[in-house]
Motif scaffolding. Structure first.
Motif, short mmCIF file in Angstrom:
data_model
loop_
_atom_site.label_atom_id
_atom_site.label_comp_id
_atom_site.label_asym_id
_atom_site.label_seq_id
_atom_site.Cartn_x
_atom_site.Cartn_y
_atom_site.Cartn_z
N SER A 134 50.76 71.03 69.62
CA SER A 134 51.20 71.00 71.01
C SER A 134 50.18 71.68 71.91
N THR A 135 50.31 71.39 73.22
CA THR A 135 49.39 71.94 74.21
C THR A 135 50.20 72.59 75.33
N LEU A 136 49.83 73.81 75.72
CA LEU A 136 50.45 74.49 76.85
C LEU A 136 49.53 74.40 78.05
N VAL A 143 58.84 67.08 76.80
CA VAL A 143 58.13 68.34 76.99
C VAL A 143 59.11 69.51 76.99
N GLU A 144 58.54 70.70 76.86
CA GLU A 144 59.32 71.94 76.96
C GLU A 144 58.76 72.74 78.12
N THR A 162 58.35 76.12 80.13
CA THR A 162 58.41 77.56 79.91
C THR A 162 57.90 78.27 81.14
N VAL A 186 54.90 72.71 77.78
CA VAL A 186 54.41 72.50 76.42
C VAL A 186 54.49 71.00 76.13
N PRO A 213 53.77 67.72 73.57
CA PRO A 213 53.67 67.47 72.13
C PRO A 213 52.38 66.74 71.78
N SER A 214 52.08 66.71 70.50
CA SER A 214 50.94 65.92 70.02
C SER A 214 51.37 64.46 69.89
#
Length: 416
Positions: free
Chosen positions: A81-83, A126-127, A129, A134, A136-137
């Protein structure tokens, strides 16, 4: 108004198939309807007079197909994942600025993509925060992005000349920025009924007379095809009066249409009246119902005389006159495409004429569409039109139909 030559309908064979008659019409007759520009709100059902090309791309800019987050694909991790911090918010109609590396923009459906962004991640994936979003891949480059010109590219033909305009065509014209469109003028069609036995619907009927039903039907069908159909009443069986009225109708009309009086009986006077007022090419068509159809020219205006039986008049208007209307009105004619149905009846017939059987269609136990014959098949039986669903199209070479044979079905609901 374009005038026709007297011999434009001159047939090369004494009995023509419907296909041969259509080919003659499309190859020999000119477009007679002029051109006018109308607002899109008035263009439904009209004929496009010229190609309409897109002056802009549609969509005019790259935009998001979903609610989500616009990112640079190169900023996403291939393995996890990427933030990314959320830089801004882009609703539809907002003017975006360039997206810097290692950032995301909150974006909504239809909003313009910021420069540098090439991918949109759906909000459901996505998440969110406090530090950012965040991602996903497994995201595909260009996901959920609609590129400029994806629908239609600038310079492409959006609407071809000759198309009968539909609501979806008008939507496309609006999308490319057109508020009006050039269309063909509606054909002016003079409609008569003929016969001493006829009375006006609602009027007093003689004991040996009938109410005129053909004229009402034909005018309604013509108007559904976009024609400016004009009711010129009932013509009596007087050759001199018929010829005079036909000459009058030729002035200011693009087509003259009559029903009745075109067979070979002693009281069928329309053919002689047309010959006296202009020229007649009497076509005997290999069609059932509707063999006698008279075509000719009166003072430069095309003339069509349909049979007097209502079902025959309906069939010949649908499959013989319609190509004529398309050609004169500047529409690209397409052959009716029947839906395949399975015959649920047996019928022996004499080959040589293309026949249009009135049928009712229902869904069989196996899910297939089946056709049953309407019980009354006479060409004067109007209830065979009101009580059936459409026509089963029987090719001229068939001498028998057996249960299970597949025929082309022309639904009334799809014909007009």
């Amino acid at each position: 108004m374009t005038r026709l030559s007297d011999d434009c309908f001159d047939p090369s064979v004494p009995v023509m198939t419907v296909a041969e008659a259509t080919a003659m019409i499309l190859s020999r007759l000119p477009v007679v309807a002029g051109v006018e520009s109308v607002p899109l709100s008035q263009a439904d059902g009209r004929i496009a007079a010229e190609d309409v090309s897109a002056a802009i791309d549609v969509p005019p800019f790259d935009n998001s197909a979903v609610d989500g987050y616009a990112v640079r694909f190169s900023d996403l991790s291939e393995t996890g994942s990427t933030l990314l911090p959320v830089r801004g918010r882009l609703p539809a109609g907002a003017a975006p600025s360039a997206l810097s590396a290692r950032a995301a923009d909150r974006i909504f459906t239809g909003a313009a993509m910021p420069e540098g962004a090439d991918t949109v991640v759906m909000q459901e994936d996505v998440e969110v925060t406090p530090a950012g979003v965040v991602l996903p891949s497994g995201i595909v480059r260009g996901a959920n992005r609609r590129p400029a010109g994806e629908d239609i590219a600038r310079g492409s033909v959006a609407i071809p000349a000759g198309r009968r305009l539909r609501p979806q065509d008008l939507a496309l014209a609006a999308a490319i920025g057109r508020g009006a469109i050039p269309v063909r003028r509606a054909l002016r069609v003079a409609v008569f009924s003929t016969g001493n036995e006829l009375t006006e619907p609602g009027g007093a009927r003689a004991a040996s007379g009938i109410h005129d039903s053909n004229r009402v039907m034909l005018i309604a069908l013509l108007r559904r095809l976009g024609a400016d159909a004009r009711d010129l009443g009932i013509l009596r069986d007087d050759p001199d009066v018929l010829a005079a009225r036909l000459r009058e109708a030729a002035q200011g009309h693009d087509l003259i249409l009559t029903s009745g009086g075109v067979s070979v009986g002693e009281e069928d006077h329309v053919k002689n009246a047309v010959a006296a007022a202009g020229s007649l090419a009497f076509w005997r068509l290999a069609i059932k119902p509707g063999r006698p159809v008279a075509m000719g020219v009166v003072a430069g205006t095309p003339f069509v005389g349909l049979p007097g039986n209502p079902v025959a008049a309906f069939v010949t208007l649908a499959f013989v006159v319609r190509p004529l209307l398309d050609r004169l009105g500047g529409a690209v004619h397409t052959e009716p495409r029947g839906m395949p149905v399975r015959a649920a009846f047996a019928l022996s017939r004499k080959p040589g004429r293309r026949e249009f059987l009135r049928v009712c269609v229902h869904r069989a136990a196996d899910g297939a569409c089946e056709a049953t014959l309407f019980p009354r098949r006479g060409s004067g039986t109007i209830t065979s039109l009101t009580g059936s669903d459409g026509f089963a199209d029987v090719p001229d070479h068939l001498d028998r139909i057996d249960p299970g044979d597949v025929l082309a079905f022309h639904a009334f609901a799809a014909m007009w």
